[in-house]
Design an enzyme around this catalytic site. Sequence first.
Site, short mmCIF file in Angstrom:
data_model
loop_
_atom_site.label_atom_id
_atom_site.label_comp_id
_atom_site.label_asym_id
_atom_site.label_seq_id
_atom_site.Cartn_x
_atom_site.Cartn_y
_atom_site.Cartn_z
N LYS A 1 47.85 33.93 28.84
CA LYS A 1 48.02 32.53 29.26
C LYS A 1 47.53 31.53 28.21
O LYS A 1 48.16 30.49 28.02
CB LYS A 1 47.27 32.27 30.57
CG LYS A 1 47.94 32.89 31.79
CD LYS A 1 47.19 32.50 33.05
CE LYS A 1 47.74 33.21 34.26
NZ LYS A 1 47.00 32.87 35.49
N ASP B 1 49.38 27.19 38.18
CA ASP B 1 48.21 27.69 38.92
C ASP B 1 47.45 26.53 39.56
O ASP B 1 46.79 26.71 40.59
CB ASP B 1 47.25 28.44 37.97
CG ASP B 1 47.75 29.85 37.66
OD1 ASP B 1 48.52 30.41 38.46
OD2 ASP B 1 47.37 30.38 36.60
N GLY C 1 39.89 31.92 33.11
CA GLY C 1 41.14 31.17 33.17
C GLY C 1 41.44 30.60 34.55
O GLY C 1 41.84 29.44 34.67
#
Length: 279
Positions: A66, A102, A129
């Site tokens: 990511k 997200d 993350g």
Amino acid sequence: MTKRLGLIGYPVEHSLSPAFQQAALDALGIPVHYELWPTPPAELPTRIAALREPNVVGANVTVPHKEAVTRFVDSLAPRALRAGAVNTIVVRSNGLHGDNTDIPGFLFPLTRRGFPIGDLRVVLLGAGGAARAVVVAFADHRCRSLVIANRSLTRAQALVAEFGLGRALPLGTELLPELATADLLVNATSVGWDGHSSPIPPEWVEALPSHALVYDLTYRQTPLLAAAHTRGLATLDGLEMLVAQGAESFRLWFQTDPPYDLMLRAAIDARARRFGTNG
Ligand code: NDP
């Protein structure tokens, strides 16, 4: 030619994303195939370059890529820039666009339940993350207070310093007074996946007020959620977030609303196949 979408990560074999994304594509009659694209770190540049082929619509990105992917796309959405992470790539006429779903994905199950986001006292476990996406969500939508607790205290301190939000604590007994006044406990650590381990002793949920919600981003039953459930607290696992971030990705790829409830049903079924009926 059938167009393609895929999940870039390593490993990705056990992902639930193909099940619920393909269900949505098929339900809307969109002739696109959602694939798994396992990508060891050394192969990431080649994988991203392959997205520029004409039949690719975009991709989802997961662990461990990511952050690295932010360097390979041609443009970044402001929220992806703030999170320093991309979980969705959209192939546009002018190049690859990176976004981070997200953040809305985390908030969606809370707003759906009518939680007053801006007024919550939050204890967040983790500073990786996923925790970063949670911090960006609360930085953008505010909260009454935020405690970021992490095994490596320096990572929690770095998040507090970067966003000018909250206080950092270790995962120790210092947390107990914070839990006593929390409205929301979020587990954004990777601890709990085995169904046995927990980032804090599960019995610490006893310290939470009776109205508190325990939200574990792991999308299966964890000891923390089990303890909260036994105590009679409201609980939420990470499956709705997973589907909500996927639904937001779908919106970015196709500029249309996907059938969220159908996607959630497909994800629940896929999880049952993977873990058994209780997640
Ligand atoms: P990272 O590897 O970036 O971060 C891992 C975090 O877990 C760090 O805070 C780390 O602490 C902590 N941690 C790891 N091992 C331990 C341990 N033994 N004891 C205490 N803390 C520990 O992972 P991500 O942030 O990407 O993912 C975290 C979780 O969130 C995963 O379970 C992932 O599946 C889930 N997730 C769910 C999503 C959803 O849609 N439901 C979306 C994204 C993630 P330290 O800094 O000290 O190493």
